[in-house]
Design a protein around this motif. Structure first.
Motif, PDB file in Angstrom:
ATOM      1  N   THR A   1     -10.079   1.803   0.321  1.00 36.22           N
ATOM      2  CA  THR A   1     -10.280   2.050   1.753  1.00 36.22           C
ATOM      3  C   THR A   1      -9.999   0.755   2.499  1.00 36.22           C
ATOM      4  OG1 THR A   1     -12.649   1.536   1.610  1.00 36.22           O
ATOM      5  CG2 THR A   1     -12.000   3.840   1.349  1.00 36.22           C
ATOM      6  N   PHE A   2      -9.454   0.921   3.729  1.00 39.19           N
ATOM      7  CA  PHE A   2      -9.038  -0.243   4.502  1.00 39.19           C
ATOM      8  C   PHE A   2      -9.652  -0.178   5.896  1.00 39.19           C
ATOM      9  CE2 PHE A   2      -5.830   0.504   1.307  1.00 39.19           C
ATOM     10  CZ  PHE A   2      -5.606  -0.767   0.790  1.00 39.19           C
TER      11      PHE A   2
ATOM     12  N   VAL B   1      -9.330  -4.974   3.083  1.00 45.61           N
ATOM     13  CA  VAL B   1      -9.907  -4.065   2.090  1.00 45.61           C
ATOM     14  C   VAL B   1     -11.396  -3.937   2.372  1.00 45.61           C
ATOM     15  CG1 VAL B   1     -10.394  -3.698  -0.350  1.00 45.61           C
ATOM     16  CG2 VAL B   1      -8.190  -4.641   0.352  1.00 45.61           C
ATOM     17  N   THR B   2     -11.863  -2.688   2.519  1.00 49.02           N
ATOM     18  CA  THR B   2     -13.283  -2.468   2.802  1.00 49.02           C
ATOM     19  C   THR B   2     -14.029  -1.786   1.656  1.00 49.02           C
ATOM     20  OG1 THR B   2     -12.747  -0.363   3.899  1.00 49.02           O
ATOM     21  CG2 THR B   2     -12.883  -2.343   5.278  1.00 49.02           C
TER      22      THR B   2
ATOM     23  N   ILE C   1       0.847  -1.195   0.000  1.00 45.73           N
ATOM     24  CA  ILE C   1       0.000   0.000   0.000  1.00 45.73           C
ATOM     25  C   ILE C   1       0.881   1.243   0.000  1.00 45.73           C
ATOM     26  CG2 ILE C   1      -1.895   1.170   1.155  1.00 45.73           C
ATOM     27  CD1 ILE C   1      -2.478  -1.455   2.619  1.00 45.73           C
ATOM     28  N   ALA C   2       0.635   2.125  -0.928  1.00 48.67           N
ATOM     29  CA  ALA C   2       1.388   3.379  -1.016  1.00 48.67           C
ATOM     30  C   ALA C   2       0.549   4.510  -0.421  1.00 48.67           C
ATOM     31  CB  ALA C   2       1.740   3.682  -2.468  1.00 48.67           C
ATOM     32  N   GLY C   3       1.220   5.399   0.316  1.00 45.10           N
ATOM     33  CA  GLY C   3       0.528   6.545   0.891  1.00 45.10           C
ATOM     34  C   GLY C   3      -0.548   6.163   1.889  1.00 45.10           C
ATOM     35  N   PHE C   4      -0.307   5.087   2.622  1.00 42.11           N
ATOM     36  CA  PHE C   4      -1.330   4.583   3.550  1.00 42.11           C
ATOM     37  C   PHE C   4      -1.393   5.476   4.780  1.00 42.11           C
ATOM     38  CE2 PHE C   4      -2.579   1.113   6.701  1.00 42.11           C
ATOM     39  CZ  PHE C   4      -3.919   1.225   6.391  1.00 42.11           C
ATOM     40  N   ASP C   5      -2.612   5.960   5.132  1.00 34.20           N
ATOM     41  CA  ASP C   5      -2.793   6.820   6.297  1.00 34.20           C
ATOM     42  C   ASP C   5      -3.598   6.142   7.396  1.00 34.20           C
ATOM     43  OD1 ASP C   5      -5.339   6.751   5.262  1.00 34.20           O
ATOM     44  OD2 ASP C   5      -5.548   8.927   4.996  1.00 34.20           O
ATOM     45  N   GLY C   6      -3.735   4.842   7.294  1.00 35.04           N
ATOM     46  CA  GLY C   6      -4.531   4.100   8.251  1.00 35.04           C
ATOM     47  C   GLY C   6      -5.933   3.820   7.765  1.00 35.04           C
ATOM     48  N   HIS C   7      -6.370   4.558   6.754  1.00 38.58           N
ATOM     49  CA  HIS C   7      -7.711   4.352   6.199  1.00 38.58           C
ATOM     50  C   HIS C   7      -7.687   4.262   4.674  1.00 38.58           C
ATOM     51  CE1 HIS C   7     -12.000   4.548   5.615  1.00 38.58           C
ATOM     52  NE2 HIS C   7     -11.933   5.705   4.981  1.00 38.58           N
ATOM     53  N   LEU C   8      -6.943   5.166   4.039  1.00 43.44           N
ATOM     54  CA  LEU C   8      -6.856   5.202   2.573  1.00 43.44           C
ATOM     55  C   LEU C   8      -5.441   4.889   2.121  1.00 43.44           C
ATOM     56  CD1 LEU C   8      -8.924   8.439   1.799  1.00 43.44           C
ATOM     57  CD2 LEU C   8      -9.675   6.074   1.491  1.00 43.44           C
ATOM     58  N   GLY C   9      -5.324   4.317   0.935  1.00 38.74           N
ATOM     59  CA  GLY C   9      -4.016   4.036   0.362  1.00 38.74           C
ATOM     60  C   GLY C   9      -4.175   3.521  -1.056  1.00 38.74           C
TER      61      GLY C   9
END
Length: 382
Positions: free
Chosen positions: A339-340, A351-352, A315-323
């Motif tokens: 979204t995760f 993956v959500t 995952i690139a640029g993962f912020d805990g929710h989006l990536g």
């Protein structure tokens, strides 16, 4: 010269064809397969601790004369653990007992004085009545009657003084009794007893040492309150809840797996390490546990009937929710934002949403990946 130009043109064409071939050569990528009955777990590292741990010592200071237990001993509530030299305090108790005995003697003397004052008053009242009768009969003078009445008043005042002295001595007796109880209590403090059924973890002093009030003599624990204190990354701690089951592995017994339950979650996180404390009680841990031993815990936070778990490294640029992840759609690579949700103890995230129909997620960022480049799924390992 024309031949050189021809060869040069041919080389340029060959290089262009090679570059085109390399750019269109399919990249071999591994993909993430959906899983069934996925168990979500959180990893934590911690130590064996005791919820009830006491550093016990004396409430007074003196020379330590006796220690009855040692490291590793099991003790019961009220059992003698150690004693201080009592001679000085015993002398204070004897002095307080003597003061109480003297007060009892003074009280007896004062009560006798009250009886005497009452007798004198009764005598003076009888004499006064006679004088008053004689005055009414004109047999005695008025002066004699006044003197008799004065004697009654004096006797009544003397009785009041005697009774007051009795109350004062009784109050002093109560004070002396309280002082005696205090001295006896301090004498009792020269003996150290176990406050509960416990296990002696450490002995901090030896006989002959002069200790001060509050100095620890023993460290005790309640062996029934042994639990595991673990630290969990704040990014994953949001999934924690009381009552969740967990597995425990002790460093001294890595081949064994024990089972516990989350019984407390810390209300304050570590501001430096960004971790949250969690405590697990253990139902089948060994009877002999060692405080401070390292333990690994894996807490089950939930299950999924079917889930797509993507490694965080993909995952690139993962912020805990989006990536963003690379996906394969119709045989070509595309970068898609997803979204995760929940994470597990294997460095994967659920993956959500956001995955296009028919797309599969690449398990690791492929080298040379580019938007639209051909991709071929790697054969599963046999």
């Amino acid at each position: 010269m024309r031949r050189g130009l021809i060869f040069g043109g041919a080389a340029v064409v060959a290089i262009g064809i090679g570059a085109l071939f390399l750019s269109e050569r399919p990249l071999v990528v591994s993909i993430v397969e959906p899983e069934s009955d996925t168990v979500l777990r959180i990893y934590g590292l911690g130590t064996v601790e005791a919820r009830i741990l006491s550093k016990v010592g004396f409430e007074v200071g003196a020379m330590l004369t006796e220690l009855s237990v040692d490291d590793g001993d099991a003790v019961v509530r009220g059992q003698d653990l150690a004693a201080l030299h009592p001679a000085e305090q015993e002398a204070r108790v004897a002095r307080a007992e003597a003061a109480l005995a003297a007060n009892a003697a003074n009280l007896a003397k004062a009560e006798a004085a009250v009886l005497r004052a009452r007798a004198v008053l009764a005598q003076r009242e009888a004499a006064n009545r006679r004088q008053q009768d004689l005055v009414r009969q004109d047999v005695a003078s008025i002066q004699r009657a006044e003197e008799a009445q004065r004697d009654v008043d004096v006797a009544r005042a003397d009785l009041a003084v005697s009774e007051a002295e009795v109350e004062v001595i009784r109050a002093q007796g109560a004070d002396a009794a309280a002082a005696l109880r205090l001295e006896k209590t301090l004498l009792a403090h020269h003996s150290l007893t176990a406050p509960y059924d416990a296990l002696v973890v450490a002995r901090h002093a030896e006989a002959g040492a002069v200790v001060k009030a509050g100095d620890p003599i023993f460290t005790l624990i309640d062996p029934e309150t042994i639990w595991i204190q673990a630290y969990v990354d704040e990014e994953r701690a949001g999934q924690l809840a009381l009552g969740q089951p967990g597995t425990i592995r002790l460093r001294s017994r890595p081949e064994d797996e024990f089972h516990g339950t989350v019984s407390r979650i810390g209300l304050e996180s570590d501001r430096v390490n960004e971790e949250r404390r969690v405590w697990l009680t253990c139902g089948d841990c060994p009877s002999e546990m060692f405080l401070g031993e390292q333990a690994e815990v894996r807490i089950t936070t939930g299950t999924r009937e079917r889930a797509l778990m993507v490694p965080e490294v993909a995952i690139a640029g993962f912020d805990g929710h989006l990536g963003k992840v690379w996906t394969v759609q119709d045989g070509r690579l595309h970068e898609v934002e997803l979204t995760f949700g929940a994470r597990d103890d294997r460095g994967r995230v659920e993956v959500t949403g956001g995955l296009p129909d028919g797309a599969t997620v690449v398990a690791a960022p492929p080298k040379g990946a580019d938007e639209g480049r051909l991709a071929r799924m790697a054969e599963p390992a046999s």
